[in-house]
Design a protein around this motif. Structure first.
Motif, mmCIF file in Angstrom:
data_model
loop_
_atom_site.group_PDB
_atom_site.id
_atom_site.type_symbol
_atom_site.label_atom_id
_atom_site.label_comp_id
_atom_site.label_asym_id
_atom_site.label_seq_id
_atom_site.Cartn_x
_atom_site.Cartn_y
_atom_site.Cartn_z
ATOM 1 N N VAL A 71 37.230 1.993 -1.567
ATOM 2 C CA VAL A 71 36.630 2.813 -0.518
ATOM 3 C C VAL A 71 36.764 4.252 -0.985
ATOM 4 C CG1 VAL A 71 36.686 3.525 1.897
ATOM 5 C CG2 VAL A 71 37.271 1.158 1.282
ATOM 6 N N LEU A 72 35.625 4.912 -1.172
ATOM 7 C CA LEU A 72 35.632 6.288 -1.660
ATOM 8 C C LEU A 72 34.500 7.085 -1.046
ATOM 9 C CD1 LEU A 72 33.131 6.516 -3.896
ATOM 10 C CD2 LEU A 72 34.737 5.245 -5.286
ATOM 11 N N THR A 73 34.659 8.394 -1.102
ATOM 12 C CA THR A 73 33.612 9.318 -0.686
ATOM 13 C C THR A 73 33.308 10.214 -1.884
ATOM 14 O OG1 THR A 73 34.443 9.363 1.581
ATOM 15 C CG2 THR A 73 32.981 11.155 0.924
ATOM 16 N N PRO A 74 32.052 10.224 -2.358
ATOM 17 C CA PRO A 74 31.714 11.133 -3.458
ATOM 18 C C PRO A 74 32.031 12.575 -3.061
ATOM 19 C CG PRO A 74 29.938 9.568 -3.108
ATOM 20 C CD PRO A 74 30.903 9.408 -1.952
ATOM 21 N N SER A 75 32.585 13.332 -3.987
ATOM 22 C CA SER A 75 32.946 14.714 -3.679
ATOM 23 C C SER A 75 31.698 15.587 -3.613
ATOM 24 C CB SER A 75 33.919 15.273 -4.721
ATOM 25 O OG SER A 75 33.245 15.562 -5.919
ATOM 26 N N GLN B 117 30.332 -7.661 -13.512
ATOM 27 C CA GLN B 117 28.984 -8.055 -13.141
ATOM 28 C C GLN B 117 28.150 -6.776 -13.019
ATOM 29 O OE1 GLN B 117 28.922 -10.439 -9.615
ATOM 30 N NE2 GLN B 117 30.070 -12.095 -10.562
ATOM 31 N N PRO B 118 26.867 -6.846 -13.342
ATOM 32 C CA PRO B 118 26.065 -5.627 -13.333
ATOM 33 C C PRO B 118 25.896 -5.016 -11.939
ATOM 34 C CG PRO B 118 24.729 -7.539 -13.938
ATOM 35 C CD PRO B 118 26.142 -8.002 -13.845
ATOM 36 N N GLU B 119 25.909 -5.830 -10.904
ATOM 37 C CA GLU B 119 25.728 -5.285 -9.563
ATOM 38 C C GLU B 119 27.083 -5.126 -8.859
ATOM 39 O OE1 GLU B 119 26.505 -9.465 -8.896
ATOM 40 O OE2 GLU B 119 25.178 -8.528 -10.313
ATOM 41 N N SER B 120 27.043 -4.412 -7.760
ATOM 42 C CA SER B 120 28.219 -4.324 -6.907
ATOM 43 C C SER B 120 27.752 -4.379 -5.463
ATOM 44 C CB SER B 120 28.997 -3.028 -7.176
ATOM 45 O OG SER B 120 28.187 -1.912 -6.927
ATOM 46 N N TYR B 121 28.646 -4.676 -4.575
ATOM 47 C CA TYR B 121 28.313 -4.716 -3.164
ATOM 48 C C TYR B 121 28.668 -3.363 -2.576
ATOM 49 C CZ TYR B 121 28.347 -5.927 1.751
ATOM 50 O OH TYR B 121 28.127 -5.943 3.098
ATOM 51 N N ASP B 122 27.660 -2.564 -2.288
ATOM 52 C CA ASP B 122 27.869 -1.229 -1.738
ATOM 53 C C ASP B 122 27.618 -1.270 -0.239
ATOM 54 O OD1 ASP B 122 28.099 -0.487 -4.383
ATOM 55 O OD2 ASP B 122 26.031 0.195 -4.529
ATOM 56 N N HIS B 123 28.416 -0.524 0.479
ATOM 57 C CA HIS B 123 28.267 -0.483 1.931
ATOM 58 C C HIS B 123 28.568 0.922 2.419
ATOM 59 C CE1 HIS B 123 28.489 -1.909 6.068
ATOM 60 N NE2 HIS B 123 29.581 -1.167 6.199
ATOM 61 N N TRP B 124 27.662 1.505 3.182
ATOM 62 C CA TRP B 124 27.883 2.816 3.772
ATOM 63 C C TRP B 124 28.725 2.641 5.017
ATOM 64 C CZ3 TRP B 124 26.853 7.218 1.411
ATOM 65 C CH2 TRP B 124 25.923 7.209 0.371
ATOM 66 N N ILE B 125 29.836 3.342 5.093
ATOM 67 C CA ILE B 125 30.696 3.296 6.265
ATOM 68 C C ILE B 125 30.206 4.376 7.220
ATOM 69 C CG2 ILE B 125 33.057 3.578 7.100
ATOM 70 C CD1 ILE B 125 33.970 2.495 4.348
ATOM 71 N N ARG B 126 29.885 3.989 8.430
ATOM 72 C CA ARG B 126 29.183 4.870 9.354
ATOM 73 C C ARG B 126 30.076 5.635 10.329
ATOM 74 N NH1 ARG B 126 24.613 3.958 7.287
ATOM 75 N NH2 ARG B 126 23.698 1.945 6.982
ATOM 76 N N ASP B 127 31.301 5.160 10.571
ATOM 77 C CA ASP B 127 32.168 5.874 11.507
ATOM 78 C C ASP B 127 33.631 5.531 11.248
ATOM 79 O OD1 ASP B 127 32.673 3.370 12.838
ATOM 80 O OD2 ASP B 127 30.970 3.708 14.159
ATOM 81 N N GLU B 128 34.501 6.230 11.933
ATOM 82 C CA GLU B 128 35.949 6.086 11.731
ATOM 83 C C GLU B 128 36.429 4.669 12.069
ATOM 84 O OE1 GLU B 128 39.174 7.790 10.060
ATOM 85 O OE2 GLU B 128 37.276 8.812 10.394
ATOM 86 N N GLU B 129 35.875 4.073 13.098
ATOM 87 C CA GLU B 129 36.264 2.715 13.495
ATOM 88 C C GLU B 129 35.950 1.708 12.383
ATOM 89 O OE1 GLU B 129 34.627 -0.453 16.682
ATOM 90 O OE2 GLU B 129 35.232 1.487 17.534
ATOM 91 N N GLU B 130 34.764 1.843 11.795
ATOM 92 C CA GLU B 130 34.380 0.949 10.703
ATOM 93 C C GLU B 130 35.265 1.187 9.481
ATOM 94 O OE1 GLU B 130 30.340 -0.641 8.523
ATOM 95 O OE2 GLU B 130 30.310 1.352 9.435
ATOM 96 N N MET B 131 35.591 2.452 9.219
ATOM 97 C CA MET B 131 36.479 2.777 8.095
ATOM 98 C C MET B 131 37.836 2.096 8.284
ATOM 99 S SD MET B 131 36.904 4.562 5.214
ATOM 100 C CE MET B 131 36.428 6.235 4.941
#
Length: 169
Positions: free
Chosen positions: A55-59, A110-124
């Motif tokens: 879980v990361l946030t691009p700077s 594997q060439p792909e990854s499972y990416d998911h945008w976290i939308r709010d603090e509760e989901e985080m």
């Protein structure tokens, strides 16, 4: 729902468990921390024997620098999102290093990854809790902080916190 079912499957069945090797897991953890504060803020991670959760946030600086330059230092140019450039960098470096440690060659990730945008603090909160409990679900540890390749362990060693959240760098 599909992701959690797939994750359960990964925890139970795998012929390839290169990340179980402590030298490989340690190298991967070091690389995750290496870019923390530069390319991204690392919130949480868990290295399982055959997959990794991050879980990361691009700077903002990385996003800005990437948009002004046609080449990021040491990486091939990628017109994709900042996340795709970060994942390319992480996967490229760690694949080469892991193959050296394991005395093997060929594709590591594997060439792909499972990416998911976290939308709010509760989901985080829910996602960090989920990834930190992954070693328990896979019967690798009895408590999240007992699994040495997880941010929950690192945070517990730092200050006794068992949340799995990493402090800002």
């Amino acid at each position: 729902m599909l992701f959690s079912q797939y994750d359960k499957y990964l925890d139970q069945v795998s012929a390839i468990e290169w990340l179980r090797d402590p030298a490989v897991a340690s190298m991967l953890r070091q690389n995750l921390y290496h870019h923390d504060g530069e390319k991204y803020h690392l919130h949480a991670y868990c290295i399982m024997p055959n997959h990794v959760h991050v879980v990361l946030t691009p700077s903002p600086k990385f996003i800005e620098d990437s948009s002004r330059s046609s080449h990021a230092v040491g990486e091939a140019f990628d017109k994709g999102s900042p996340l795709s450039r970060i994942m390319h960098s992480l996967k490229s470096y760690t694949a080469n290093e892991a193959n050296k440690l394991l005395e093997r060659s060929g594709r590591f990730w594997q060439p792909e990854s499972y990416d998911h945008w976290i939308r709010d603090e509760e989901e985080m909160e829910r996602i960090v809790s989920y990834i930190c409990s992954n070693p328990i679900a896979a019967n690798l540890a009895s408590k999240p902080e007992d699994w040495p390749w997880c941010s929950c362990h690192d945070r517990f060693q730092l200050d006794g916190d068992t949340s799995g959240w990493l402090p800002a760098s």
